[in-house]
Each structure stands twice: as C-alpha cells, then as structure tokens.
Design a protein around this motif. Structure first.
Motif, PDB file in Angstrom:
ATOM      1  N   ARG A 284      -9.511  -0.058 -13.396  1.00  0.00           N
ATOM      2  CA  ARG A 284      -8.713  -1.237 -13.711  1.00  0.00           C
ATOM      3  C   ARG A 284      -8.329  -1.264 -15.194  1.00  0.00           C
ATOM      4  NH1 ARG A 284      -8.399  -5.299 -10.152  1.00  0.00           N
ATOM      5  NH2 ARG A 284      -8.121  -6.843 -11.798  1.00  0.00           N
TER       6      ARG A 284
ATOM      7  N   ASN B 219      -3.304  -2.803 -11.523  1.00  0.00           N
ATOM      8  CA  ASN B 219      -4.596  -3.039 -10.870  1.00  0.00           C
ATOM      9  C   ASN B 219      -4.438  -3.250  -9.374  1.00  0.00           C
ATOM     10  OD1 ASN B 219      -5.931  -2.743 -13.294  1.00  0.00           O
ATOM     11  ND2 ASN B 219      -5.842  -4.917 -13.798  1.00  0.00           N
ATOM     12  N   ARG B 220      -3.307  -3.807  -8.960  1.00  0.00           N
ATOM     13  CA  ARG B 220      -3.037  -3.935  -7.532  1.00  0.00           C
ATOM     14  C   ARG B 220      -2.895  -2.556  -6.898  1.00  0.00           C
ATOM     15  NH1 ARG B 220      -0.823  -7.813  -4.006  1.00  0.00           N
ATOM     16  NH2 ARG B 220      -1.002  -6.912  -1.919  1.00  0.00           N
TER      17      ARG B 220
ATOM     18  N   SER C 293      -6.443  -1.085  -6.615  1.00  0.00           N
ATOM     19  CA  SER C 293      -7.254  -1.739  -5.576  1.00  0.00           C
ATOM     20  C   SER C 293      -6.747  -1.378  -4.185  1.00  0.00           C
ATOM     21  CB  SER C 293      -7.263  -3.252  -5.767  1.00  0.00           C
ATOM     22  OG  SER C 293      -5.974  -3.810  -5.605  1.00  0.00           O
ATOM     23  N   ASP C 294      -5.427  -1.235  -4.034  1.00  0.00           N
ATOM     24  CA  ASP C 294      -4.876  -0.817  -2.742  1.00  0.00           C
ATOM     25  C   ASP C 294      -5.340   0.599  -2.389  1.00  0.00           C
ATOM     26  OD1 ASP C 294      -3.590  -3.190  -2.252  1.00  0.00           O
ATOM     27  OD2 ASP C 294      -1.606  -2.495  -2.874  1.00  0.00           O
TER      28      ASP C 294
ATOM     29  N   HIS D 260     -12.784   7.964  -2.277  1.00  0.00           N
ATOM     30  CA  HIS D 260     -12.543   6.760  -3.086  1.00  0.00           C
ATOM     31  C   HIS D 260     -13.279   6.770  -4.421  1.00  0.00           C
ATOM     32  CE1 HIS D 260     -16.523   5.355  -1.841  1.00  0.00           C
ATOM     33  NE2 HIS D 260     -16.417   4.449  -2.791  1.00  0.00           N
TER      34      HIS D 260
ATOM     35  N   ARG E 291       0.815  -1.220   0.000  1.00  0.00           N
ATOM     36  CA  ARG E 291       0.000   0.000   0.000  1.00  0.00           C
ATOM     37  C   ARG E 291       0.848   1.269   0.000  1.00  0.00           C
ATOM     38  NH1 ARG E 291      -2.134  -4.253   1.043  1.00  0.00           N
ATOM     39  NH2 ARG E 291      -4.356  -4.678   0.699  1.00  0.00           N
TER      40      ARG E 291
ATOM     41  N   MET F 195      -8.055   2.163  -3.527  1.00  0.00           N
ATOM     42  CA  MET F 195      -9.496   2.106  -3.258  1.00  0.00           C
ATOM     43  C   MET F 195      -9.772   1.560  -1.864  1.00  0.00           C
ATOM     44  SD  MET F 195     -12.039   2.878  -5.481  1.00  0.00           S
ATOM     45  CE  MET F 195     -13.253   1.559  -5.357  1.00  0.00           C
ATOM     46  N   GLY F 196      -9.066   0.489  -1.504  1.00  0.00           N
ATOM     47  CA  GLY F 196      -9.291  -0.122  -0.197  1.00  0.00           C
ATOM     48  C   GLY F 196      -8.959   0.818   0.940  1.00  0.00           C
TER      49      GLY F 196
ATOM     50  N   GLU G 173     -12.883   4.703  -8.778  1.00  0.00           N
ATOM     51  CA  GLU G 173     -13.689   3.573  -9.244  1.00  0.00           C
ATOM     52  C   GLU G 173     -13.500   3.348 -10.744  1.00  0.00           C
ATOM     53  OE1 GLU G 173     -17.639   4.602  -8.077  1.00  0.00           O
ATOM     54  OE2 GLU G 173     -17.381   3.918  -6.006  1.00  0.00           O
TER      55      GLU G 173
END
Length: 441
Positions: free
Chosen positions: A245, A216-217, A220-221, A238, A170, A223-224, A242
């Motif tokens: 990807r 994409n990782r 997603s990190d 966030h 992250r 976003m999380g 969205e």
C-alpha cells in the motif's frame, strides 16, 4: 494496442443515429484474430453514453488481443489439473506431482497402486492418483477467470450491477499490472516485480494528480483475487503483494465530499420547483435522502417490503436480499421517515423500479440536473453530499454515538443487540431537526 483515445472508434450510424464501436483488428494480431473489424452497437444516440459504454468494449478487445499474443490459452490445462486434484481427493489422497508420489511412504504408495489397479480403464483416474498431470502455470490474464471459478460463494448474492462493478475494478487492476510486467506467469512474479508496479503507481499518482486510493485499490483487488486462487490451487501467489500500500498524504488522500450547508438545502434544494427538471422518481429519491441520510444506491434499491408506511413508526429498512448485498453488515438498518422524506416515499410506496440496480444512472442524472440548475455550492459537491449533511445535522443536534451509528449504518465499537435505539426515539429525534417544507408544513 495500448493507451489511446477511444473516441476515434466511436462512430454514429448515418441512418439510425445510434453510435457503435468500430475498429479494425490490429495488424499484429491479424493472424490470430480472423475478424477484419470489430463492430458493436453501443445502443445509444448520446455521445457521452456511447463513450462510456465503448470503454468496456475497448478494454475487452485489448485484453483478448494481449492473451492471443501471449499464447495464453491455459483454460483446458487448468480444468485438467483441477479435475485431477478433485479425483485424487475423492479417493482419500492429496494430489501430488509424480516425483512426490514416488517418494511417498510404502503404505500409501501401495494404496495408490491398488486404486489404480481397480480403475485401470480410466486414464484420468490413473493420472490423478499417480500425479502424472503437470500443474499449469497461470498467467496474470488468467487471474479473473480463476478467481471467478473458485469464488462462487463469494460472488453469490450480488446484483447484476454489483457484479459488473466488482469485475470491472478487478479486471482494471489486472490490466494495469500487465501493462507494467507484461502477461507474466504467476509463479515467476517476485517481490521486485511487485515493487516495479508500486513505483509505476507512485509516478502515475504524481504525474496525473491521482489519489493513493487508486493504487491501493489495485493492490487490494490483486491480493483478494490471488488469495482465492491460492486457496484453490494450494499456491502462494499473493504473498509477493503483501505490504504494498502507498501511504496517503494530504495531497494524495481521497477527498471527502463536502456537506451541503443546512440553509442551502432549505432555501435552494427544497425550494418549490427547484427539482422540476428531473423526472419524478429522481426527484423523490433526492427528497428521500434529505431526512434519512441513506446512500443513493440504498434508496434506488428499496423494495416494496422495505417500505413500511403503515407501521406505528413509518420507516424504510435497508436489508440484504438474495439478489443484492449491502455495503457492510452495519449498513443493514431501519430509518424512520419524517418530513419531506416521508412525503416522497408515500408517492412511491413500492420503491423506484426505474432505478433499481441502476444507481449510477440516477446519480448521473441527478448531478447533471442539479449542476445545470446551480443547486451545487461547488464542483466538489454531489448528490452524495446530502448524506454528509445528514450526518452533520444529527451530530450538531447532540445525537448519541450509538444512534448516529444506527441511523448512518456505521460500525459501532460493540455488538448491536436488537434494533439499537428504539424506533420511536429515532422518529422523535429526527422530527426535532427536520426541515419545514411546504407540502408537509
């Protein structure tokens, strides 16, 4: 500061032979960081290990200096704001900025005034009730600390190594975004800014031959983390991230590790003396993987209570522990021990303490030794290929979908009741396909 070869900062101590990270503080931050040099021992005489460990030291220094240049010390402001939110809630009010408080219905406004009168000696309560505390504008470099602070439950149960990997991934994502956008305030980041990051990743993938997974990782990190921050601060940071990807193509897909051919395992890996260059723990870990299909990390982290050699069906249990999570809920399972794997676990009935929470170390050693001994059919093979071989073997033996899922720790499209296939049936199935090996023949 920026992208550079960090090997120039890795130097060997002339007397001890131990490497350290040694770097002069950059001129542009010299007035903010009063150290003249960074000197940190890397606690190894191996250059390869030193370079790996130096990366974390280097990234921490770079992140710190970027924050200094941005004047980014928002921690006290966040603490004050979060305290105000909690104080207001403790009195039954939602925290609102002062302008919104002034526009509240008369009834609630009077209740807030009454609470203020009762607590006139507490400046913090008065400011919280009246909304007289400005909401801070967090920057990108604040994201990890905010996420960590507000995600205590989500981080509970991770081992030290799991938390390290979670944090490293992250913080790397944050660093990439800062490299593209600079250390922007989160409220100022819009869709066009996120698309700039996406374009940067698209070019990076093409230029460096990376996989779409890497980008994409990162998304997603981000976003999380931002979703956790949004829940805590009642923000919507966030949403700009969205649907970012990058679509995978044949060229940018993450390559699946190929399996070892069955004959290769039987004739090369299980050949007498083939793994003698490894220490015994590493050797037994390899043997355990052969007939169980367990992930390397699952084997390394087996505890004494997970190893059931005296049961009617000897087996190992992959279980969640208070100090270590499994990859998914489906990973939790029981796998019979047969053949070489049963023999190996009998040599280590208490598990592999040497590699507990150190699966990366085991992986590096095992892969290095096996490559040196020419036990890898190709450069794409790793020790993890044993798991793919196990899956191919059980599929080719007409293993039912349900038993496959139970043995591999995969999701199966319906609820799992009890232990799925009976342990005895699993044992009999695995005994039917196990390798003949001199010590268990």
């Amino acid at each position: 500061m920026g992208t550079e070869d960090i090997s120039r900062y890795v130097v060997k101590h002339p007397a001890s032979g131990i490497y350290r990270y040694y770097r002069r503080v950059p001129t542009e931050v010299a007035d903010l960081d009063k150290r003249t040099h960074i000197k940190q021992s890397l606690k190894t005489k191996s250059l390869k290990e030193a370079l790996e460990r130096a990366q974390a030291v280097h990234e921490a220094a770079e992140t710190f200096w970027r924050a200094l240049l941005a004047g980014n010390d928002n921690e006290q402001a966040f603490a004050r704001y979060e305290s105000a939110v909690k104080i207001a809630q403790s009195f039954g009010f939602a925290f609102r900025p002062v302008a919104e408080v002034a526009a509240l219905p008369l009834e609630e406004l009077e209740r807030r005034i009454a609470v203020g009168e009762e607590n006139r000696n507490s400046e913090m309560i008065l400011r919280a009730i009246s909304g007289a505390i400005e909401e801070p504008a967090p920057r990108l470099s604040n994201v990890w600390s905010l996420y960590e602070r507000h995600n205590a439950a989500g981080l509970t149960g991770m081992s030290k190594d799991q938390l390290r990997k979670h944090k490293t991934s992250r913080e790397r994502a944050i660093r990439y975004v800062i490299d593209v956008l600079t250390d922007m305030e989160l409220p100022a980041i819009g869709r066009k800014d996120v698309l700039r990051v996406r374009d940067w990743w698209t070019n990076k993938i093409a230029r460096e031959g990376l996989t779409a997974y890497s980008a994409n990782r990162c998304f997603s990190d981000m976003m999380g983390m931002l979703s956790v921050v949004d829940d805590a601060l009642h923000t919507d940071f966030h949403s700009a991230w969205e649907k970012t990807r990058i679509k995978e193509t044949n060229a940018t897909k993450l390559k699946k590790r190929p399996p070892f051919p069955v004959a290769w395992i039987r004739e090369r890996i299980l050949a007498p003396g083939a793994l003698d260059a490894m220490n015994e723990d590493a050797r037994y870990i390899v043997y355990t993987m052969v007939e169980t299909g367990l992930r390397l990390g699952e084997v390394c982290n087996l505890r004494p209570q997970d190893i059931r050699l005296e049961d009617e069906v000897p087996h190992v249990e992959v279980a969640d522990r208070e100090d270590r999570r499994q990859k998914t809920d489906y990973s939790i399972r029981r796998v019979p021990l047969v053949g070489v794997s049963l023999w190996a676990m009998k040599q280590r009935p208490a598990g592999f303490k040497r590699y507990q929470d150190k699966a990366d170390h085991a992986s590096a050693l095992i892969n290095k030794v096996m490559r040196s001994a020419e036990l890898m059919p190709s450069d794409d093979h790793t020790i993890y290929s044993l798991r793919h071989s196990f899956q191919d073997r059980i599929e080719n033996a007409d293993c039912s979908d349900r038993m496959q899922a139970d043995l591999m720790g995969h999701e199966f499209g319906r609820p799992t009741y009890g232990d799925g296939a009976e342990m005895k049936r699993r044992q009999e199935f695995l005994e039917g396909i196990m390798f003949t090996w001199p010590k268990v023949a």
